[in-house]
Design a protein around this motif. Structure first.
Motif, PDB file in Angstrom:
ATOM      1  N   ASN A  24      -7.514   1.151  -8.319  1.00 21.93           N
ATOM      2  CA  ASN A  24      -8.626   0.608  -7.545  1.00 21.93           C
ATOM      3  C   ASN A  24      -8.392   0.764  -6.044  1.00 21.93           C
ATOM      4  O   ASN A  24      -7.262   0.839  -5.577  1.00 21.93           O
ATOM      5  CB  ASN A  24      -8.817  -0.877  -7.869  1.00 21.93           C
ATOM      6  CG  ASN A  24      -9.032  -1.117  -9.350  1.00 21.93           C
ATOM      7  OD1 ASN A  24      -9.882  -0.501  -9.971  1.00 21.93           O
ATOM      8  ND2 ASN A  24      -8.242  -2.024  -9.921  1.00 21.93           N
ATOM      9  N   ASP A  25      -9.514   0.808  -5.304  1.00 24.03           N
ATOM     10  CA  ASP A  25      -9.464   0.832  -3.840  1.00 24.03           C
ATOM     11  C   ASP A  25      -8.533   1.934  -3.336  1.00 24.03           C
ATOM     12  O   ASP A  25      -7.641   1.694  -2.509  1.00 24.03           O
ATOM     13  CB  ASP A  25      -9.014  -0.530  -3.305  1.00 24.03           C
ATOM     14  CG  ASP A  25      -9.952  -1.651  -3.743  1.00 24.03           C
ATOM     15  OD1 ASP A  25     -11.149  -1.572  -3.422  1.00 24.03           O
ATOM     16  OD2 ASP A  25      -9.488  -2.578  -4.425  1.00 24.03           O
ATOM     17  N   SER A  26      -8.765   3.137  -3.810  1.00 20.81           N
ATOM     18  CA  SER A  26      -7.845   4.234  -3.527  1.00 20.81           C
ATOM     19  C   SER A  26      -8.609   5.505  -3.168  1.00 20.81           C
ATOM     20  O   SER A  26      -9.845   5.525  -3.164  1.00 20.81           O
ATOM     21  CB  SER A  26      -6.922   4.462  -4.732  1.00 20.81           C
ATOM     22  OG  SER A  26      -6.146   3.301  -4.988  1.00 20.81           O
ATOM     23  N   ASP A  67      -3.212  -0.323  -6.998  1.00 19.16           N
ATOM     24  CA  ASP A  67      -4.263  -0.564  -6.018  1.00 19.16           C
ATOM     25  C   ASP A  67      -3.800  -0.030  -4.663  1.00 19.16           C
ATOM     26  O   ASP A  67      -2.598   0.052  -4.384  1.00 19.16           O
ATOM     27  CB  ASP A  67      -4.570  -2.057  -5.891  1.00 19.16           C
ATOM     28  CG  ASP A  67      -5.175  -2.638  -7.161  1.00 19.16           C
ATOM     29  OD1 ASP A  67      -5.703  -1.851  -7.971  1.00 19.16           O
ATOM     30  OD2 ASP A  67      -5.108  -3.869  -7.345  1.00 19.16           O
ATOM     31  N   ASN A  68      -4.791   0.335  -3.836  1.00 18.54           N
ATOM     32  CA  ASN A  68      -4.494   0.766  -2.462  1.00 18.54           C
ATOM     33  C   ASN A  68      -3.540   1.957  -2.419  1.00 18.54           C
ATOM     34  O   ASN A  68      -2.520   1.951  -1.727  1.00 18.54           O
ATOM     35  CB  ASN A  68      -3.923  -0.397  -1.652  1.00 18.54           C
ATOM     36  CG  ASN A  68      -4.880  -1.570  -1.568  1.00 18.54           C
ATOM     37  OD1 ASN A  68      -6.008  -1.438  -1.098  1.00 18.54           O
ATOM     38  ND2 ASN A  68      -4.441  -2.735  -2.047  1.00 18.54           N
ATOM     39  N   LYS A  81       0.846  -1.183   0.000  1.00 14.99           N
ATOM     40  CA  LYS A  81       0.000   0.000   0.000  1.00 14.99           C
ATOM     41  C   LYS A  81       0.890   1.244   0.000  1.00 14.99           C
ATOM     42  O   LYS A  81       1.901   1.297   0.686  1.00 14.99           O
ATOM     43  CB  LYS A  81      -0.910   0.011   1.223  1.00 14.99           C
ATOM     44  CG  LYS A  81      -1.929  -1.123   1.244  1.00 14.99           C
ATOM     45  CD  LYS A  81      -2.806  -1.035   2.485  1.00 14.99           C
ATOM     46  CE  LYS A  81      -3.830  -2.168   2.499  1.00 14.99           C
ATOM     47  NZ  LYS A  81      -4.704  -2.120   3.706  1.00 14.99           N
TER      48      LYS A  81
END
Length: 403
Positions: free
Chosen positions: A160-162, A118-119, A88
């Motif tokens: 994604n997922d951010s 991601d992240n 991350k």
């Protein structure tokens, strides 16, 4: 005997403590850009330093990474941060990132670009200064086929997922933030600003993305505060202040054959102040694609001196005269507008101009209270409807045109 047992237990506990303490633990490493050669003099190009930082942070295996931009002005040419990363990433911006003033000095379509990550968490009290003033006179591509490519400020593709939180984007050359193929992304407490006459400086542009949230954000630009493009689904917008600008726009849609549907939009608790439009859906009159626009909810929205507060335009033509080959084939349906109130600067406070070939379906107007702030001699606000099926209830100011 008891002493022996107690001693044995104590010895075992000691071994256990040593074993646990000796295990490798994942910890967050801070990568301060200045320790990697970045200079905050506002002149030196820091691209190489930022690339080195990113490579080290992105490739770190044991624990997460935190990239830190301290206070100061860091000049930065065009740069791309490419994943995937092994952990991350936090990207903390407390200083100012300064773009080249000359648009030719950015050799890509986005000044700061993130891809395949991601992240990712971007936050801080810092500023992205696009230095767009020198570029705006060249933003004339609608009449000049030799117009130069102008860079967006910050882009995200396949991310994604951010999230992005807290930062300011100032004076972009074109769009401030651009999202393509982005999923599960939050934007909050962001401040986006450019003069009302700066061309094509959209605040946030979103296409082919899903499950995004925009909240507690202030946007003032020379174009759409938020532009929602084809393929966008499940977008939630709340507590946004928009103005100056062109409003929150869906579209334009239907120009290209390969476009995808737009569905699942909620806009709530939002203020439009001095914008040319408020709620806007726009599709090309002679559309090339047959797509669906559906499941929209607009609620609890204040309009302060807005040109056309509610505007569905299926005869979109930004630079007339336009070649008219037929009606729009974009189907608009299942749109609810509730508790929309305030003032308009034109008599037509509600304009629902839908396609003759595919009329708008299931449009609900609930508690609409919009007043024209012009002179009494010009009369009150009016609503105009064309090719629309739906109903109105509750407050009906201007008088409903759906009946």
């Amino acid at each position: 005997m008891a002493c022996i047992v107690f001693g044995f237990k104590a010895l075992c506990f000691s071994f256990l403590f040593v074993a646990v303490a000796s295990r490798p633990t994942a910890w967050k490493k801070v990568f301060n850009v200045q320790r990697y050669g970045a200079t905050s003099d506002g002149k030196t190009d820091n691209v190489n330093a930022f690339k080195t930082v990113w490579k080290s942070a992105c490739s770190r295996i044991n624990g997460n990474s935190k990239i830190y931009v301290p206070k100061g002005t860091f000049y930065l040419g065009g740069i791309e941060f490419l994943g995937p990363c092994k952990n991350k990433i936090e990207f903390v911006i407390d200083g100012t990132l300064l773009a080249p003033a000359n648009p030719k000095d950015i050799k890509q379509d986005t000044w700061i670009n993130f891809r395949y990550i991601d992240n990712l968490s971007i936050y801080g009290k810092g500023t992205l200064d696009g230095q767009g003033k020198q570029s705006w006179p060249f933003n004339d591509c609608h009449k000049n086929t030799s117009c130069p490519q102008l860079a967006k400020t910050m882009g995200f593709a396949f991310v994604n997922d951010s999230s992005v939180k807290g930062i300011t984007s100032l004076n972009s050359k074109m769009a401030h933030f651009n999202f393509f193929q982005v999923h599960h992304f939050n934007i909050t407490e962001v401040n986006i600003t450019a003069p009302g006459d700066s061309p094509n400086t959209d605040g946030i542009k979103i296409g082919y993305s899903s499950n995004m949230q925009i909240s507690n954000t202030q946007i003032g630009t020379g174009d759409d505060c938020i532009a929602i493009l084809p393929g966008t689904t499940n977008l939630d917008i709340s507590n946004v202040t928009c103005g100056p600008g062109h409003g929150i726009s869906v579209g334009s849609l239907g120009k290209n054959k390969a476009e995808k549907d737009v569905n699942g939009l909620t806009v709530s608790d939002t203020i439009f102040n001095g914008t040319s439009n408020g709620i806007r859906i726009k599709t090309w009159e002679s559309s090339a694609s047959n797509i669906l626009v559906s499941k929209f909810v607009y609620e609890n929205i204040q309009m302060i001196n807005v040109g056309i507060p509610i505007n569905i335009d299926q005869k979109y033509c930004p630079y007339p005269p336009c070649e008219k080959k037929g009606d729009s084939h974009v189907q608009i349906q299942d749109v609810e507008l509730q508790n929309i109130y305030g003032t308009s600067t034109t008599k037509t406070a509600v304009s629902l101009q839908c396609s003759k070939s595919v009329p708008c379906k299931n449009i609900h107007l609930i508690d609409i209270d919009l007043k024209y702030n012009g002179t009494n001699e010009q009369g009150p606000a009016i609503a105009m409807c064309q090719n629309v099926d739906g109903y109105a209830r509750g407050k009906k100011f201007p008088p409903n045109c759906l009946d």
